[in-house]
Design an enzyme around this catalytic site. Structure first.
Site, PDB file in Angstrom:
ATOM      1  NE  ARG A  75       2.623  -2.240   7.605  1.00  0.00           N
ATOM      2  CZ  ARG A  75       1.966  -3.415   7.603  1.00  0.00           C
ATOM      3  NH1 ARG A  75       1.030  -3.671   6.741  1.00  0.00           N
ATOM      4  NH2 ARG A  75       2.261  -4.331   8.501  1.00  0.00           N
ATOM      5  CB  CYS A 114       1.289   8.443  10.960  1.00  0.00           C
ATOM      6  SG  CYS A 114       2.356   7.548  12.110  1.00  0.00           S
ATOM      7  CD  GLU A 120      -0.319   0.637  13.546  1.00  0.00           C
ATOM      8  OE1 GLU A 120      -1.118   1.008  12.682  1.00  0.00           O
ATOM      9  OE2 GLU A 120       0.695   1.261  13.871  1.00  0.00           O
ATOM     10  NE  ARG A 137       2.141  -2.658  11.541  1.00  0.00           N
ATOM     11  CZ  ARG A 137       1.583  -1.680  10.835  1.00  0.00           C
ATOM     12  NH1 ARG A 137       0.451  -1.911  10.177  1.00  0.00           N
ATOM     13  NH2 ARG A 137       2.124  -0.491  10.760  1.00  0.00           N
ATOM     14  CB  THR A 186       5.483   5.565  10.949  1.00  0.00           C
ATOM     15  OG1 THR A 186       4.079   5.448  10.695  1.00  0.00           O
ATOM     16  CG2 THR A 186       5.716   5.798  12.416  1.00  0.00           C
ATOM     17  NE  ARG A 212      -2.397   5.107   4.797  1.00  0.00           N
ATOM     18  CZ  ARG A 212      -2.215   4.524   5.995  1.00  0.00           C
ATOM     19  NH1 ARG A 212      -2.511   3.250   6.164  1.00  0.00           N
ATOM     20  NH2 ARG A 212      -1.739   5.222   7.004  1.00  0.00           N
ATOM     21  NE  ARG A 229       0.291   1.422   4.517  1.00  0.00           N
ATOM     22  CZ  ARG A 229       1.071   2.263   5.173  1.00  0.00           C
ATOM     23  NH1 ARG A 229       1.814   3.129   4.506  1.00  0.00           N
ATOM     24  NH2 ARG A 229       1.141   2.237   6.494  1.00  0.00           N
ATOM     25  CD  GLU A 269      -2.513   6.566  10.057  1.00  0.00           C
ATOM     26  OE1 GLU A 269      -2.929   5.554  10.636  1.00  0.00           O
ATOM     27  OE2 GLU A 269      -1.299   6.792   9.892  1.00  0.00           O
TER      28      GLU A 269
HETATM   29  C1  CIR Z   1       1.473   4.258  17.626  1.00  0.00           C
HETATM   30  O1  CIR Z   1       2.243   5.147  17.964  1.00  0.00           O
HETATM   31  O2  CIR Z   1       1.544   3.095  18.031  1.00  0.00           O
HETATM   32  C2  CIR Z   1       0.371   4.631  16.663  1.00  0.00           C
HETATM   33  N1  CIR Z   1       0.227   6.064  16.674  1.00  0.00           N
HETATM   34  C3  CIR Z   1       0.702   4.119  15.278  1.00  0.00           C
HETATM   35  C4  CIR Z   1       2.072   4.449  14.791  1.00  0.00           C
HETATM   36  C5  CIR Z   1       2.436   3.884  13.426  1.00  0.00           C
HETATM   37  N2  CIR Z   1       2.542   2.486  13.422  1.00  0.00           N
HETATM   38  C6  CIR Z   1       3.653   1.766  13.533  1.00  0.00           C
HETATM   39  O3  CIR Z   1       4.783   2.206  13.418  1.00  0.00           O
HETATM   40  N3  CIR Z   1       3.488   0.496  13.796  1.00  0.00           N
END
Ligand code: CIR
Length: 359
Positions: A281, A272, A316, A311, A274, A230, A127, A226
């Site tokens: 991803r 985010c 997640e 994961r 990340t 996506r 994605r 989010e």
């Molecule tokens: C966190 O901090 O756990 C959530 N805000 C998601 C962060 C992004 N996910 C990740 O790196 N697994």
């Protein structure tokens, strides 16, 4: 200046983080007293976002891995003293002086099937995230923005043809049964993510949220979760070549029809940190029973060697059901899209080889 109630929240939140013995988030690690004092009185110009908007998800959810979001694009600059070290730590050393390379999807035909025997990999999913230039990020979107975003993206997707041709299903009016079936099959985002809720990303739900998919459910677009978009390609088995080729085609088609938010240094902009940069991803659902004998942490230790993230199988913050894990590339910045997928391809190839050695 910053509202006294916001300052109070920030001071209390800082203490809460400091005094927690269980919190392992990057927020806690990098929000030093010095950084906190430098940032607590700042606001973004466009939307007046504060440090509270950046860190409240990580304050409310001490089990966050990261704990911060960007309430608007400018937040990445105004609150750089916090974002930069988090970004560097998460994305394999991407420094504040580094510049993300320009978008390079590369040739999907360079990949093959990561598990030709079909013994380990149950499915593959790649994605990317995209923000649409004319809309703000979630915390600053109005209900009208959500409707406009949905209209723009869903009408754009109507123009897709061939394998990408599909239908848009708005969340508004979707029955709970249909919704749950789509979530269980890993096609649709889950509802009520507490990390996103605390970040003010779920207002006016389900307005403007929905999912587009082609008939085979191998090409999907989430709208209004989010990120604004996506874009997802997935199928059973480990054929990374086919999955990546379909994603590249889909992204190219959408890019012809709208402008994405992009930053010279950070790459594609996402809510985010990340997900910045490539936003890619690339993941597999995989069974590695021998490597996973000691559970999630043991498997993560091995995966760390290849900069992969482990994961649970339901995504997640979830558990591994039936010994199945979701393993993906972790870094998305400072490398090209092609290299991000390559890292997953090579890492999974190695993990399968290691599993076979234990058999
Ligand atoms: C966190 O901090 O756990 C959530 N805000 C998601 C962060 C992004 N996910 C990740 O790196 N697994």
């Amino acid at each position: 200046g910053v509202d006294p109630a916001v300052l109070k929240y920030l001071e209390d939140g800082f203490k809460k983080l400091q005094s927690s013995s269980t919190c392992k988030s990057k927020l806690k690690k990098f929000l030093t007293k010095e950084v906190f004092d430098n940032l607590k009185n700042l606001k973004t110009k466009t939307f007046g976002s504060t440090l509270k908007d950046v860190i409240q998800s990580g304050i409310e959810n001490l089990d966050s891995g990261v704990g911060v979001y960007a309430p608007d694009a400018e937040a990445y600059t105004v609150f750089a003293d916090l974002f930069d070290p988090i970004i560097q730590d998460y994305h394999g050393g991407f420094k504040k002086t580094d510049k993300h390379p320009k978008c390079t999807m590369g040739d999907p035909n360079k990949f093959g099937d990561v598990d030709p025997q079909g013994k380990y990999v149950v499915s593959t999913r790649i994605r990317c995230g995209r923000s649409v230039q004319q809309f703000p990020f979630n915390p600053n979107m109005t209900q009208e923005h959500y409707k406009q975003l949905e209209d723009l993206v869903s009408s754009t997707l109507k123009g897709l043809s061939g394998e990408l041709k599909g239908t848009y299903y708005p969340l508004t009016g979707m029955t709970k049964d249909v919704q749950q079936k789509l979530i269980d099959d890993h096609f649709l985002f889950k509802e009520g993510d507490r990390f996103l809720q605390a970040a003010n990303a779920c207002r006016y739900w389900p307005t403007g949220r929905g999912i587009f998919h082609n008939d085979n459910k191998t090409f999907l677009v989430w709208i209004g979760e989010e990120d604004h978009m996506r874009i997802i390609s997935m199928q059973k088995g480990g054929n990374i070549k086919e999955v990546y080729a379909r994603l590249v085609k889909g992204v190219e088609e959408i890019a012809k029809r709208m402008k994405f938010s992009h930053d010279d240094r950070l790459g594609f902009l996402t809510f985010c940190p990340t997900n910045l940069g490539t936003t890619i991803r690339a993941s597999v659902h995989i069974k590695l029973p021998l490597l996973a004998k000691g559970g999630h942490d043991a498997l993560q230790k091995v995966a760390d060697k290849f900069q992969l993230q482990v994961r649970g199988s339901a995504g997640e913050h979830s558990e591994a059901v039936g010994g199945m894990y979701d393993i993906s590339n972790r870094e998305r910045m400072g490398l090209t899209e092609f290299d991000a997928v390559s890292k997953m391809f090579k890492g999974i190839t190695e993990l399968i080889r290691m599993e076979q050695e234990l058999e």
